[in-house]
Design a protein around this motif. Structure first.
Motif, PDB file in Angstrom:
ATOM      1  N   UNK A 390       0.839  -1.196   0.000  1.00  0.00           N
ATOM      2  CA  UNK A 390       0.000   0.000   0.000  1.00  0.00           C
ATOM      3  C   UNK A 390       0.873   1.245   0.000  1.00  0.00           C
ATOM      4  N   UNK A 391       0.274   2.340  -0.470  1.00  0.00           N
ATOM      5  CA  UNK A 391       1.024   3.588  -0.571  1.00  0.00           C
ATOM      6  C   UNK A 391       0.138   4.751  -0.146  1.00  0.00           C
ATOM      7  N   UNK A 392       0.776   5.864   0.172  1.00  0.00           N
ATOM      8  CA  UNK A 392       0.054   7.067   0.562  1.00  0.00           C
ATOM      9  C   UNK A 392      -0.896   7.492  -0.554  1.00  0.00           C
ATOM     10  N   UNK A 393      -2.082   7.938  -0.160  1.00  0.00           N
ATOM     11  CA  UNK A 393      -3.082   8.386  -1.130  1.00  0.00           C
ATOM     12  C   UNK A 393      -4.128   7.329  -1.435  1.00  0.00           C
ATOM     13  N   UNK A 394      -3.840   6.068  -1.134  1.00  0.00           N
ATOM     14  CA  UNK A 394      -4.837   5.021  -1.338  1.00  0.00           C
ATOM     15  C   UNK A 394      -5.935   5.148  -0.284  1.00  0.00           C
ATOM     16  N   UNK A 395      -7.145   4.699  -0.636  1.00  0.00           N
ATOM     17  CA  UNK A 395      -8.311   4.836   0.243  1.00  0.00           C
ATOM     18  C   UNK A 395      -8.739   3.447   0.695  1.00  0.00           C
ATOM     19  N   UNK A 396      -8.915   3.270   1.995  1.00  0.00           N
ATOM     20  CA  UNK A 396      -9.315   1.977   2.538  1.00  0.00           C
ATOM     21  C   UNK A 396     -10.753   1.662   2.115  1.00  0.00           C
TER      22      UNK A 396
END
Length: 452
Positions: A390-396
């Motif tokens: 996972x990386x910053x900016x992804x939405x759970x």
């Protein structure tokens, strides 16, 4: 004279036990103590017939070897005089002529060998009486239909002058007949579902599976437009797939399959065969029983009981295995760790071509999405990743829970760098491995591809 309809009995079923040995009768009476039956005893065939002259008996179980009148002769006589009474032969000898005579002349429901297994004996009696009740209800509905048809014929003679005024009434009567026929066709399906709910009482609520598997199979049948017969067999198989487990101990019933010891594991591998054997005595259940027999076969041939491989496994059994594993993974009955629905689907997808038919897996996942009413499962923008992917900016896209059930992050949370680092650290501290469902915005996906 007006024909009388058979009625559904509300009293306890009457069970007549016949044996010339008092000790056997006492043992059977003790076994049936506390059961919902009225138990009567007879020490000879003649005494049994005298009792049956005086009152209605639902089931007779008699010893094969008795003086004056043996069990086969008694059952043949009962078949002639009281054909609706269920008949069971109890024998302690390998006496094939007696058994054949009982089958041919007495048309017995089953024969049981001495010494008997108490649990199997009780299960046999329950099944026999349940089958008898179902048959009586079927006859009642057929007789009701005949009476209504006769009434319609008589009515039609006088309806010629009143057709227009009575059309609605006739349509309503026809609808009632259709419902009666429909009830007749589905009586076995309803019976299996009711029995499955009773069987589930052996399990705590968190471990019960049959209702969810039935519903999931029904969704699959509906979405794929399967014919009524196939849908009925699959539904009955889903309702009773684990009936062979009822003789297990409570601890074995709730234990994950991968933690069972050697002896229990061998018994576990025998439950599909045991389930099939219990159901094969009922003609309407034979096709469903075959699906149950092979629902633990594996696509690569490593399953049980017959190590069938690939398309040699019945299609319905392949589908039933997917449904059973999907629910049992969530109940902690396969692996020690109890999964959520998304993790169960990830597990199933990872074993496509080994445990599961690879052509069915993706289609099954789409059906699960409809079953769960969860659009994220069918959303191509939703990805399943590890904490290090996972990386910053992804939405759970889904709530993230720790293995102990604690909520870590809510769905809709936007991930950032420090949050991802905390997840990695918490995962390492807990010794777990999270499956994280995220939506990947286009700009984040582009940045990942560019960095790669």
């Amino acid at each position: 004279m007006e024909e009388q309809l058979p009625t559904t009995l509300n009293d306890k079923p009457k069970v007549l036990l016949v044996d010339d040995e008092e000790s056997i009768l006492n043992s059977l009476r003790r076994l049936l103590r506390g059961q919902p039956y009225e138990v009567l005893l007879a020490s000879s065939g003649a005494q049994a017939l005298e009792i049956m002259e005086q009152q209605s008996i639902d089931l007779v179980m008699t010893d094969a070897r008795m003086p004056n009148m043996d069990g086969a002769t008694l059952l043949a006589r009962i078949h002639q005089l009281y054909p609706t009474t269920t008949r069971i032969l109890l024998t302690g000898y390998a006496d094939m002529p007696t058994i054949i005579k009982a089958i041919n002349e007495g048309q017995i429901h089953r024969y049981i060998s001495k010494p008997w297994n108490d649990e199997e004996m009780l299960l046999t009696l329950r099944q026999a009486l349940a089958h008898q009740h179902s048959e009586r209800e079927r006859q009642r509905l057929e007789q009701l239909t005949r009476l209504q048809n006769d009434q319609l014929k008589s009515l039609n003679i006088t309806l010629e002058k009143h057709v227009a005024a009575r059309t609605a009434e006739l349509q309503q009567t026809a609808d009632m007949l259709d419902l009666a026929y429909e009830e007749l066709k589905h009586s076995y399906v309803t019976g299996t579902e009711v029995f499955s709910l009773l069987a589930n009482l052996r399990l705590p609520p968190a471990k019960q599976t049959n209702r969810q598997i039935i519903e999931l199979v029904r969704v699959y049948c509906k979405l794929h437009g399967l014919d009524e017969g196939t849908s009925r067999d699959l539904t009955m198989a889903a309702a009773l797939y684990n009936i062979g487990k009822l003789s297990w101990t409570d601890s074995m019933m709730t234990a994950p399959a991968d933690l069972l010891h050697h002896n229990d594991r061998e018994r576990y591998r025998g439950y599909p065969k045991q389930s099939e054997s219990l159901l094969m005595t009922l003609d309407p259940m034979k096709d469903a029983a075959r699906l149950i027999l092979h629902h633990q076969e594996r696509w690569d041939g490593s399953g049980f009981p017959d190590r069938l491989k690939g398309e040699a496994i019945p299609l319905g059994s392949r589908l039933l295995k997917l449904a059973v594993d999907f629910i049992e993974l969530q109940r902690g009955l396969i692996l020690e760790r109890q999964m959520n629905s998304d993790e169960a689907l990830v597990y199933i997808r990872s074993y496509a071509g080994r445990l599961y038919d690879p052509e069915l897996v993706e289609d099954f996942i789409q059906v699960c999405a409809a079953y769960l009413s969860d659009v994220s499962l069918a959303d191509p923008s939703v990805k399943v990743m590890t904490t290090r992917e996972v990386a910053a900016g992804m939405i759970l896209a889904r709530n993230l829970n720790a293995d102990n059930g604690m909520l870590l992050l809510n769905a809709g949370k936007v991930l950032n760098g420090p949050l991802v680092e905390k997840l990695i650290a918490f995962e390492a501290m807990e010794g777990a491995k999270y499956s994280i469902f995220v939506k990947v915005p286009e700009e984040v996906n582009g940045a990942i591809l560019e960095a790669g």
